[in-house]
Design an enzyme around this catalytic site. Sequence first.
Site, PDB file in Angstrom:
ATOM      1  N   SER A 436      34.971  29.718  37.240  1.00 26.33           N
ATOM      2  CA  SER A 436      33.756  29.090  36.228  1.00 26.33           C
ATOM      3  C   SER A 436      33.694  29.821  35.008  1.00 26.33           C
ATOM      4  CB  SER A 436      32.297  28.307  36.716  1.00 26.33           C
ATOM      5  OG  SER A 436      31.609  29.784  37.293  1.00 26.33           O
ATOM      6  N   HIS A 457      38.982  24.233  36.138  1.00 23.19           N
ATOM      7  CA  HIS A 457      37.634  24.775  36.622  1.00 23.19           C
ATOM      8  C   HIS A 457      36.918  23.387  37.025  1.00 23.19           C
ATOM      9  CE1 HIS A 457      33.021  25.599  34.468  1.00 23.19           C
ATOM     10  NE2 HIS A 457      33.333  25.270  36.093  1.00 23.19           N
ATOM     11  N   GLU A 469      37.954  21.105  32.951  1.00 23.77           N
ATOM     12  CA  GLU A 469      38.649  22.385  31.320  1.00 23.77           C
ATOM     13  C   GLU A 469      39.381  23.071  32.326  1.00 23.77           C
ATOM     14  OE1 GLU A 469      35.232  24.581  29.168  1.00 23.77           O
ATOM     15  OE2 GLU A 469      35.129  24.620  31.596  1.00 23.77           O
ATOM     16  N   ASN A 507      30.588  26.698  29.740  1.00 21.07           N
ATOM     17  CA  ASN A 507      29.472  27.796  30.252  1.00 21.07           C
ATOM     18  C   ASN A 507      29.052  28.378  28.931  1.00 21.07           C
ATOM     19  OD1 ASN A 507      29.004  26.796  32.982  1.00 21.07           O
ATOM     20  ND2 ASN A 507      30.837  27.851  34.102  1.00 21.07           N
TER      21      ASN A 507
END
Length: 729
Positions: A436, A457, A469, A507
Amino acid sequence: MSSPYALTTEILNGVAVITLDLPNDPVNKFNRAVKEEFVALFDRLERDLNVRAAVLLSGKQDSWIAGADIEEFLELKSAAEAERMSHDGQLLLDSIEALRTPLVCAIHGVCLGGAVELAIATHYRIATDHPKTVLALPEVQLGLIPGAGGTQRLPRLIGIRAALDMILTGRNVRAKKALQIGLVDELVHPSILRSVAIQRAREIADGQRKHQKHSGGITGLLLDENLAGRKLVLRKAREETLKKTRGHFPAPLAAIEAIDAGYSGGPSKGYREESRLFGEMSATDVSKQLIFLFFATTALKKDPGVTLAEGEGRIDVIPVDKLGILGAGFMGSGIAAIAVQQGTLVRMKDADHGRVAKGMAAVRDVLKERLEKRQITRLQYTDMMTLLGGTVDYSGFRNADLVIEAVFEDLDVKHQVLKEVEAATDPDAIFASNTSTIPISRIAEAAARPERVVGMHFFSPVHKMPLLEVIATSRTDRRVVASAVAYGKKLGKTVIVVADGPGFYVNRILTPYINEAGRLLDQGAAIDAVDNALLDFGFPVGPITLVDEVGLDVGSKAGHIMHEAFGQRFAPPVSMQAVVASGRYGRKVKKGFYLYDEEGKKGAVDQSVYALLMPAGRGVSVEGGSGQQRTTIPALEVQQRTVLPMLNEAARCLAEGVIRSPRDGDVGAVFGFGFPAFRGGPFRYMDTLGASEIVKQLEELNDRFPGRFEPAEQLLYMARRSERFYSQG
Ligand code: 3H9
């Protein structure tokens, strides 16, 4: 040559068999032209005395009708124009209901919105007992209400409670359930749909068959017929809707109002109110944002994820039939669970048999839940479980098309497994990391075949979160990127392709938001008050709850990686570090900022956690918070301090090319962590506020808290030129 018309009719022994097949369109929808064709056709059939009944079929393979043409909503200039559109729809369906010739709907595949409204205005509905056949009224998901009589006919057909459930949630109703609640009259196998529909049409015309009127069973009937019971159901629905939406979504409340008007003021008042409210809803900003998101996600479905060369047309992708997964933990087993559901053969590896068994049990739990909800049959469940195998070495990996690693977030560990996978698989196999935060190019440094390394991800819990992602490094082969995108879509995900870098996109923009929430705790703010302020903003969970969900150990590790990469702007708050150091890792250990019961169900704030935070005496509190010795930080300030750095970071990501477009940035935030959909996403929201207003607010905060709120260059540039991210609102 294809017909320019959408409707074709064949008369068979007095039954008009009508097929709707919109030319050059993947789905059938009611646009202006189709509605005109319907009017003309029924006019003709009514006058043709040889025709005694009619059947409506779809010419599309696996879909019936997707409802009104949403593109036409974009052209509506005023609430009055939308109100007229709704009124015209009502008139059309009224005329169908009053036809001399009974009409039977033969439904196979999706039947949505206006299509359900059409179906319930007809005389008989047959659906196929096929998994692709679902009926729904998804209007509220577009910020609208059913506008062609749905709020009036549906409650009378299936009872108020079942109708409210469909109208307020937009949820898909499968064929079996549709039969149970009386939404359809009969289920058949797709192979006999046409013939049975023709037979029923004849029987109805001959007076041999009447369709049964259901209304939610005995209890439903009693409640619906009784004024006090009805009022109670509607009041409860209003209360629950307000609680759930915190007033951000006006459409569900408008739908309840329209239903209420129909019962309290009679049908004509009900229809009038439905049209008026449909018009009102279509003019709301919420509806515009939700419709934008609909088109943004549909556009992504067609996006191959790589730029095609001129004349390339399409890119060949590597089909993934065999998948290797490293790490049978929460993420690994989550990926396995969605992969077997798509028919992929999955081999899951972990360090010991105990872990593998635990991972397999986790997959079983996900599938069992689907079985219990009757979303899959027992046979499908068994078939899916048969596709899953476990191992503690790399046996069974040789033929894997793709291997996804979901091991511990540590670069050395990632390097080691990458080397092992390269040795255990064929040279063509793709290696994807589910990290991540760690840049994929750092992981690929250990690769003998860096062009086969990509990031995939997924978000937790994998079977529920809709986003994926895909991360391409500068060395990743474009066919590998396109293959990861194609497989992600096959798994049912909405996929955005992002450039490599710490935290990628989701993130990266989430970290400053969470950090600032932590800083508010450092200042002595109450935990629930911070969460409440952001629930009020429209997030599905507050930031502190989110940290408990993700796990404080995971979050803090990621936070450190981000701090290392981006410096002071990403410095982690003191509070989070103290709490994680005490071993409170959140929900998974049933100890975090909140209390958890044996089943892991969240309760109130764990007051004992305050002892670990900065001394409350030095602190302040937020409006509406619990806790001791607090002064007040207004909820608006909490929202600004947390949301503005997220927006600021999103603007940086766009400028740096981390995301390809504002559209990807909006979809990523809405589907990745629940950025309020009614605001359209961070970029749409920035356009609503205006770049200069954001810069002004950031500068004010930066004066108070130097270093953390410095406006991104991109925003300063746009503010100077009064530019927007999207050319249209
Ligand atoms: C309504 O009915 C209001 C009424 O109460 C009364 C009003 C008075 N309109 O998603 P896909 C396009 S509100 C326009 O890739 P899938 C879609 O954009 C309506 N376009 O395929 C795409 O276009 P393109 C309530 C539509 O198989 C192409 O079709 N209905 C519509 O993954 C293929 O779509 C809904 O909300 C539409 N209604 O999924 C249904 N539907 O090729 C919304 C599809 O140019 N639609 N398109 O990119 C869906 O949920 C999915 O598209 C569907 C197909 C399940 C139908």
